[in-house]
Design an enzyme around this catalytic site. Structure first.
Site, mmCIF file in Angstrom:
data_model
loop_
_atom_site.group_PDB
_atom_site.id
_atom_site.type_symbol
_atom_site.label_atom_id
_atom_site.label_comp_id
_atom_site.label_asym_id
_atom_site.label_seq_id
_atom_site.Cartn_x
_atom_site.Cartn_y
_atom_site.Cartn_z
ATOM 1 N N LYS A 1 -6.374 29.528 -11.038
ATOM 2 C CA LYS A 1 -5.570 30.033 -12.153
ATOM 3 C C LYS A 1 -4.077 29.967 -11.843
ATOM 4 C CE LYS A 1 -3.963 34.219 -14.298
ATOM 5 N NZ LYS A 1 -3.880 35.680 -14.230
ATOM 6 N N ASN A 2 -3.679 30.452 -10.670
ATOM 7 C CA ASN A 2 -2.247 30.538 -10.361
ATOM 8 C C ASN A 2 -1.616 29.162 -10.198
ATOM 9 O OD1 ASN A 2 -2.310 33.306 -10.502
ATOM 10 N ND2 ASN A 2 -2.586 33.609 -8.301
ATOM 11 N N ARG B 1 2.156 36.344 -18.724
ATOM 12 C CA ARG B 1 3.151 36.397 -17.662
ATOM 13 C C ARG B 1 3.610 35.000 -17.244
ATOM 14 N NH1 ARG B 1 6.433 40.486 -15.843
ATOM 15 N NH2 ARG B 1 7.477 39.660 -14.031
ATOM 16 N N ASP C 1 -0.551 41.746 -16.381
ATOM 17 C CA ASP C 1 -1.234 42.881 -15.769
ATOM 18 C C ASP C 1 -0.323 44.084 -15.600
ATOM 19 O OD1 ASP C 1 -3.575 41.544 -15.473
ATOM 20 O OD2 ASP C 1 -3.194 40.904 -13.424
ATOM 21 N N ASP D 1 -3.718 39.585 -4.218
ATOM 22 C CA ASP D 1 -4.770 39.523 -5.230
ATOM 23 C C ASP D 1 -6.154 39.837 -4.673
ATOM 24 O OD1 ASP D 1 -3.053 38.942 -7.270
ATOM 25 O OD2 ASP D 1 -3.398 36.792 -7.254
ATOM 26 N N MET E 1 3.233 44.948 -1.989
ATOM 27 C CA MET E 1 3.984 44.131 -2.938
ATOM 28 C C MET E 1 3.973 44.650 -4.370
ATOM 29 S SD MET E 1 2.935 40.424 -1.321
ATOM 30 C CE MET E 1 3.934 39.434 -2.420
#
Length: 436
Positions: free
Chosen positions: A22-23, A97, A121, A320, A342
């Site tokens: 996804k990223n 995002r 998110d 994540d 983070m």
């Protein structure tokens, strides 16, 4: 809102293949805006966030054509810049995002880029300063409408510059990089993010004709070019999903094989799960997890003190997967301190695990101590709501390991990051039902 109904306590068995990352997809798809030529991309995951971005690109005038499962062609030869100032764009851009990464390519190729303040998110503040400070360093003029929460950058011609990023932001680095490849002269980005997905973007841009050196390091040097051409690109498997399936296998005492994981791109992920006592075996490019019928034991530091697992920019452990690590630790032998450095709100799902019977002490917004049950006491089924993508999957794993039938509401959050997760879990024996 949709709901998952999960009957827990069943062992799973079989093979599961991770989806495309996804990223990586959110970066790679934005890069198609840098050329009028055709770009072909394979292994695109069929998930909400990626589909939203593809729809946004289509509204912007990009020709999007499906040529096979997970494979598409993109051609940005007739871009409609007026869409950027439309009310529809303010709705489309705000819902995702990753939409922030269209700004760099649009600025580089067309001299302007706009974006409403993106959503995403609810895991804490994720500042956009790195993005815009980098673009300003390249010569862009920045403006922001506080009333409309709308950002804009414009420049007649970008010029290369040296910059030291305040934070190694993945999306910030990607945005600046995509602007710099068409800037005049040399750009140096120090403290650049160097995640495998960012490396993939650099490799793809170089195939398109960009001149990027230092790929894989935190010092990128970009010699600007006048234009870029088309290319073909295949995305990596999703490392977050791979880590999720490792955690699922351990928690359900299941024998699973995770196929085609691109082992060399997993970094410290396998070693981190091994610190919890989980057997992670490499078989070619697959991961084999045996059934942990005797449980798994958390290691201590060499001086005997309690193990701490924390997140960090790559090559550190990805934030994540911290929620997955936390859930897996609830049934381990021993204790571990989870330190989420983070993001300040990512541990706020632990109250749901405590309701299920987990022994967790939330020390503060960033730290939680987990005392494992060693499977002597199973988690109890309950009704939960998914707060975000990663916490939602962590709760799903907890439910699959628990005794009884659980419900997870707001599963649209999970669908944003995991492709047909219920169907794929049923294929390996999970008792999970989707209720719309």
């Amino acid at each position: 809102m949709g709901t998952f109904k999960i009957e827990g306590g069943h062992q799973l068995k079989g093979k599961i293949q991770p989806q495309g990352a996804k990223n990586e997809a959110l970066q790679i798809l934005c890069a198609v805006l840098l050329t009028p030529e055709v770009v072909t991309i394979h292994n695109i995951p069929n998930i909400i966030d990626v589909n939203k971005l593809m729809a946004l690109l289509s509204h912007l005038g990009v020709k999007v054509n499906e040529i096979g499962k997970g494979s598409y062609t993109f051609q940005a030869d007739e871009i409609n810049l007026k869409y950027l100032e439309s009310d529809q764009f303010k709705i489309d851009g705000r819902g995702l995002r990753g939409s922030i990464m269209i700004v760099g390519p649009l600025l580089a190729r067309f001299g302007k880029g706009f974006i409403p303040k993106p959503g995403g998110d609810k895991i804490g503040r994720r500042r956009l300063d790195t993005h815009f400070e980098g673009l300003i360093n390249l010569g862009a003029k920045f403006r922001y409408s506080k009333e409309e929460q709308f950002y804009g950058v414009e420049a007649e011609k970008l010029k290369g510059a040296y910059m030291l990023l305040e934070e190694a932001s993945v999306t910030g680095t990607a945005n600046i990089l995509m602007a710099a490849v068409l800037a005049e002269g040399k750009t140096t980005i120090y403290n650049a993010a160097c995640e495998p997905y960012l490396q993939q973007l650099c490799k793809m841009l170089n195939r398109m004709g960009a001149k990027i050196s230092g790929v894989g390091s935190n010092l990128l040097v970009i010699d600007g070019v006048d234009s870029l051409g088309g290319t073909e690109h295949t995305m990596l498997p999703d490392m977050i999903e791979i880590g999720s399936w490792i955690g699922l296998a351990a928690m359900t005492k299941s024998e699973l094989t995770i196929t085609n994981v691109s082992w060399d791109d997993l970094g410290v992920i396998p070693a981190t799960f091994r610190k919890l006592g989980i057997t992670v075996e490499q078989r070619g490019d697959d991961i084999y997890i045996p059934a942990h019928t005797n449980g798994y034991e958390i290691q201590s530091f060499i001086d005997g003190s309690i193990l701490t697992i924390s997140d960090a920019p790559w090559p550190g452990f990805t934030p994540d997967l911290l929620s997955i690590i936390l859930v897996v630790a609830t049934q381990a032998r021993g204790s571990v301190l989870i330190h989420q450095k983070m993001f300040e709100s990512r541990l706020f799902f632990v109250d749901k695990l405590i309701d299920m019977g987990a022994k967790i002490i939330l020390c503060d917004p960033h730290r939680a101590t987990v005392i494992g049950h060693d499977f002597k006491s199973t988690l109890k089924a309950t009704t939960m709501t998914s707060p975000d993508i990663r916490a939602g999957v962590s709760l799903l794993i907890a439910a699959l390991s628990s005794k009884g039938t659980s419900s997870i509401q707001n599963i649209e959050q999970i669908d944003r990051g995991y492709e047909h997760i219920d169907e794929r879990l049923r294929a390996i024996g999970a008792k999970i039902e989707r209720i719309d």
